[in-house]
Scaffold this motif. Structure first.
Motif, PDB file in Angstrom:
ATOM      1  N   LEU A  68       4.624  -1.756   1.786  1.00 56.15           N
ATOM      2  CA  LEU A  68       3.833  -2.883   1.284  1.00 56.15           C
ATOM      3  C   LEU A  68       2.404  -2.828   1.814  1.00 56.15           C
ATOM      4  O   LEU A  68       1.434  -3.066   1.074  1.00 56.15           O
ATOM      5  N   ILE A  69       2.241  -2.496   3.087  1.00 55.09           N
ATOM      6  CA  ILE A  69       0.901  -2.402   3.681  1.00 55.09           C
ATOM      7  C   ILE A  69       0.093  -1.300   3.011  1.00 55.09           C
ATOM      8  O   ILE A  69      -1.099  -1.470   2.692  1.00 55.09           O
ATOM      9  N   VAL A  70       0.709  -0.162   2.780  1.00 53.18           N
ATOM     10  CA  VAL A  70       0.005   0.959   2.161  1.00 53.18           C
ATOM     11  C   VAL A  70      -0.398   0.615   0.728  1.00 53.18           C
ATOM     12  O   VAL A  70      -1.521   0.927   0.290  1.00 53.18           O
ATOM     13  N   ILE A  71       0.487  -0.036  -0.017  1.00 56.88           N
ATOM     14  CA  ILE A  71       0.164  -0.404  -1.402  1.00 56.88           C
ATOM     15  C   ILE A  71      -1.015  -1.374  -1.438  1.00 56.88           C
ATOM     16  O   ILE A  71      -1.963  -1.215  -2.227  1.00 56.88           O
ATOM     17  N   ILE A  72      -0.992  -2.401  -0.573  1.00 63.29           N
ATOM     18  CA  ILE A  72      -2.090  -3.379  -0.545  1.00 63.29           C
ATOM     19  C   ILE A  72      -3.393  -2.710  -0.126  1.00 63.29           C
ATOM     20  O   ILE A  72      -4.461  -2.954  -0.704  1.00 63.29           O
ATOM     21  N   SER A  73      -3.327  -1.836   0.876  1.00 60.97           N
ATOM     22  CA  SER A  73      -4.541  -1.158   1.356  1.00 60.97           C
ATOM     23  C   SER A  73      -5.121  -0.249   0.285  1.00 60.97           C
ATOM     24  O   SER A  73      -6.344  -0.213   0.074  1.00 60.97           O
ATOM     25  N   ALA A  74      -4.257   0.499  -0.392  1.00 62.49           N
ATOM     26  CA  ALA A  74      -4.741   1.404  -1.438  1.00 62.49           C
ATOM     27  C   ALA A  74      -5.352   0.637  -2.604  1.00 62.49           C
ATOM     28  O   ALA A  74      -6.330   1.084  -3.214  1.00 62.49           O
ATOM     29  N   ALA A  75      -4.780  -0.530  -2.925  1.00 62.52           N
ATOM     30  CA  ALA A  75      -5.336  -1.332  -4.016  1.00 62.52           C
ATOM     31  C   ALA A  75      -6.661  -1.966  -3.629  1.00 62.52           C
ATOM     32  O   ALA A  75      -7.571  -2.094  -4.459  1.00 62.52           O
ATOM     33  N   ALA A  76      -6.792  -2.364  -2.364  1.00 60.88           N
ATOM     34  CA  ALA A  76      -8.017  -3.039  -1.916  1.00 60.88           C
ATOM     35  C   ALA A  76      -9.173  -2.064  -1.747  1.00 60.88           C
ATOM     36  O   ALA A  76     -10.316  -2.377  -2.106  1.00 60.88           O
ATOM     37  N   TYR A  77      -8.909  -0.872  -1.189  1.00 63.19           N
ATOM     38  CA  TYR A  77      -9.994   0.082  -0.912  1.00 63.19           C
ATOM     39  C   TYR A  77      -9.445   1.499  -1.067  1.00 63.19           C
ATOM     40  O   TYR A  77      -9.124   2.167  -0.091  1.00 63.19           O
ATOM     41  N   PRO A  78      -9.292   1.981  -2.308  1.00 66.31           N
ATOM     42  CA  PRO A  78      -8.681   3.305  -2.514  1.00 66.31           C
ATOM     43  C   PRO A  78      -9.482   4.446  -1.910  1.00 66.31           C
ATOM     44  O   PRO A  78      -8.909   5.477  -1.555  1.00 66.31           O
TER      45      PRO A  78
END
Length: 728
Positions: free
Chosen positions: A554-564
């Motif tokens: 979940l953390i990785v998905i949110i991080s990638a969506a916020a700042y790929p």
């Protein structure tokens, strides 16, 4: 009679000075004659005085137009000074003329704006300046003569900024239009632009009030203070609009200021403006300073080729102005192209300043200007950090170093020499620490050793039956996560040539390292339940998988969506330090370490209470204590490793921290194998049993092989007997 004359001559010889003559006389063939002191000692009476000889003495007289400095002017004291004839009770000049004192005399001149009549030397008449100079007010104004003076009335659309004896210049108020970029412009900037446009229109009105410079300056910096405090300067385009508005505002306000030097300071800005007026062009050097910068130039540069009758120079410093990430990224690419180097990080190390002069042509100055900046962070240059002088390029919407060079620098200040005017700053260029051969070898050898040890841990935790349980499952998944993370790190950390592959590697490392810490948190929870919640010693596997793998995913998905773009850098396939993206990893790690510290402290405290009880179950307590010691040691190793890494990624990371981080990171698999396998009595017993089984199996094979060999050696004897032959 003769005796009396002889006696008188003797007395003269006895009391008459040298050669018998009195003072002021000298002997000439036995006769005393007058001595001329004025010829014997030139300049006897000093400057502006005449020496007059007398019989036996001399005296001094001041020349006409001079008087004695002392009341008692004697032959040996006093000097003559100029006498100001214009200070008398009655002026020596007629009423229509002005008395001007000169050295030793005076002149009778006409007042300003008047001239002497040609036929009458002692009378004055008004000078018509408008006829004397056809271009006195410029081509877009009307010159009106008056007694002793004149004034320029500007045509519509032109203004001399309230300086009625200066040339009229064209005023362009369209630059303050608030309609352009309406959606992106903050409301406070729109209000400022509207105010400035109204003031600009007032200037074009010949009958308008042209003495609002101080009020406009105060309104300008009140608005900029609000803009900077609210953080409305969000991107490069807004920064360009803001700096352009300030520069145009100073060009509008500067000529209207009445004082020769004006200073103004707010919470977020500091400004200094110098103004000169007059018919003659100002010359010489001019220097302005704020709390963070010093600006040096010459009035010739400030004025330029055309002098309309006034000139101004302004320096504005912004205390809270930070450039956006996009502009810095673009600036980094520009500066890297100019320097031919890559992987350089740039940061502002001085407050941004805007330098404005009345000269409209400032793109190519005849002589460079000098700006001395005070560093925000005191730091001397070294092999991994240098300072760069830059200006804000509105065309590129980024910082650029073209046209500016560094004159000198130290730990506190940097001096820049620039051949144009704009908004300037000083950047720190941070060069990456190069990987040394020792670090590369430590990393590779340590990771290979860790992979071998982690593989042994996985096999041990999976197939060792005597240690099966919840805690063993946690160790198994912890080892799997670290094994995959180390393998990906070893094979793909340097795959920066492929952007997509590098981002995938960084994402995998982010996920599996976070998963390893989540399984460490589960181990802390399990120990807490074993000691504190004695009757709840197991955790459902579904819950463990949700925390161990679900939360990191979940953390990785949110991080990638916020700042790929945060996954992968130009140097390593890891998380970017820009925009504080690295905290998408460090923040969860810090939370895990804090929670585990709490669980372990409570666990140790409860263990101490149980050991102090009267009837403790020593076997279980010793087992739990060994588990706790191993878990605490594991937290210290893994948590301490990333604590070193956190300090390493800061600006002042040292070589010692770099080596500590590399060693702990590359040897973590070996340390886990040592703590959870070699230090476990049950695992050691399983290892001994496995070795004994292997040894017994080997011995059994050897014995079978030996027996077969002996049987084979006896078989021919029996056949020999059957055939009637003997081996012997």
């Amino acid at each position: 009679m003769e005796r009396k004359q002889t006696l008188l001559l003797g007395l003269l010889l006895l009391f008459g000075g040298s050669h018998g003559c009195q003072i002021g006389f000298k002997s000439n063939k036995s006769i005393c004659v007058d001595e001329n002191e004025c010829e014997m000692t030139p300049n006897m009476c000093g400057n502006n005085a005449m020496c007059i000889n007398t019989n036996g003495s001399y005296y001094c007289n001041c020349e006409n137009g001079f008087r004695s400095k002392t009341l008692n002017f004697t032959a040996t004291t006093g000097q003559c000074e100029d006498e100001n004839e214009c200070l008398g009770v009655q002026s020596p000049c007629p009423d229509t003329l002005k008395c001007i004192n000169t050295i030793g005399s005076f002149e009778c001149l006409c007042p300003t704006g008047y001239g002497k009549k040609t036929d009458k030397n002692m009378e004055c008449e008004d000078i018509d300046e408008c006829k004397a100079s056809a271009d006195l007010c410029g081509t877009h104004a009307t010159c009106n003569n008056s007694l002793g003076s004149y004034s320029c009335r500007c045509d519509p659309g032109y203004s001399n900024y309230g300086n009625n004896q200066s040339k009229c210049l064209e005023i362009k108020c369209e630059q303050f239009n608030r309609e352009s970029g309406l959606e992106a412009t903050p409301m406070k900037m729109k209000s400022l632009l509207s105010l400035l446009k109204d003031a600009c229109k007032t200037l074009t009105d010949p009958d308008g009030d042209h003495h609002k410079g101080e009020v406009l300056l105060e309104n300008l910096f009140t608005s900029t203070n609000e803009l900077l405090s609210d953080g409305d300067i969000a991107d490069g385009g807004m920064l360009s609009r803001f700096l352009d508005a300030v520069e145009n505002s100073m060009r509008l306000i500067g000529p209207q200021l009445r004082e020769p030097l004006t200073r103004m300071e707010t919470h977020s800005t500091h400004a200094e403006v110098a103004v000169r007026r007059g018919q003659s062009r100002p010359n010489g050097s001019v220097s302005l300073s704020t709390d963070s910068a010093l600006f040096n130039t010459s009035w010739e540069t400030v004025v330029g080729e055309s002098y309309p009758g006034f000139a101004f120079v302004a320096l504005v410093s912004y205390k809270d102005l930070n450039s956006s990430g996009d502009s810095f990224n673009k600036m980094s690419r520009t500066l890297q192209e100019e320097s031919g180097e890559r992987n350089i990080t740039y940061r502002l190390n001085a407050n941004v300043v805007t330098a404005v002069v009345s000269n409209p042509e400032t793109t190519h100055l005849s002589e460079p200007v000098t700006l001395v900046f005070k560093h925000v962070q005191e730091r001397a240059e070294s092999k991994d950090m240098t300072h760069t002088c830059v200006y804000w390029d509105e065309t590129e919407v980024a910082w650029s170093g073209r046209g500016c060079k560094k004159a000198w620098t130290n730990s506190t200040h940097t001096a820049c020499s620039c051949t144009h005017l704009s908004s300037f700053a000083v950047l720190m260029a941070l060069y990456p620490v190069k990987d040394t051969f020792g670090l590369v070898m430590i990393t590779r050898v340590g990771l290979i050793l860790s992979l071998v040890c982690l593989l042994l841990c996985i096999l041990t935790f999976r197939f060792c039956r005597s240690i099966q349980g919840t805690r063993n499952s946690i160790h198994l998944h912890l080892s799997v996560c670290l094994f995959i993370a180390d393998l990906v790190f070893l094979c793909g950390i340097s795959s920066t040539h492929n952007r997509v592959a590098c981002s995938v590697v960084a994402g995998l490392l982010h996920f599996f390292f976070l998963a390893a810490f989540c399984w460490m948190l589960l181990e802390g929870v399990q120990l807490y339940r074993m000691v504190v919640l004695v009757f709840h010693t197991t955790i459902k596997h579904l819950y463990m998988y949700m925390l161990g793998y679900g939360v990191p995913l979940l953390i990785v998905i949110i991080s990638a969506a916020a700042y790929p773009r945060g996954y992968g850098t130009d140097r390593h396939c890891w998380l970017s330090l820009k925009e504080d993206f690295i905290w998408s990893f460090f923040a969860p790690v810090c939370i895990v370490i804090i929670l585990n510290c709490f669980f372990f402290i409570v666990t140790v405290w409860k263990l101490a209470e149980k050991f102090s009880s009267l009837n403790p179950d020593l076997s279980n307590l010793h087992k739990i204590r060994s588990f706790t010691v191993a878990a605490v040691a594991q937290l210290c190793v893994l948590g301490g490793m990333w604590i070193f890494g956190c300090f390493l990624f800061q600006e002042k990371g040292t070589v010692v921290l770099l080596y500590l981080f590399t060693i702990l990171n590359s040897l973590q698999g070996a340390l886990i194998f040592f703590m959870h396998c070699l230090l476990s009595k049950a695992v050691r017993e399983e290892y001994c049993n496995l070795i004994n089984r292997l040894r017994s199996r080997k011995e059994k094979k050897y014995s079978e092989f030996s027996s077969n060999q002996s049987s084979n050696s006896q078989q021919p004897l029996r056949s020999d007997q059957n055939t009637g032959e003997s081996k012997i």
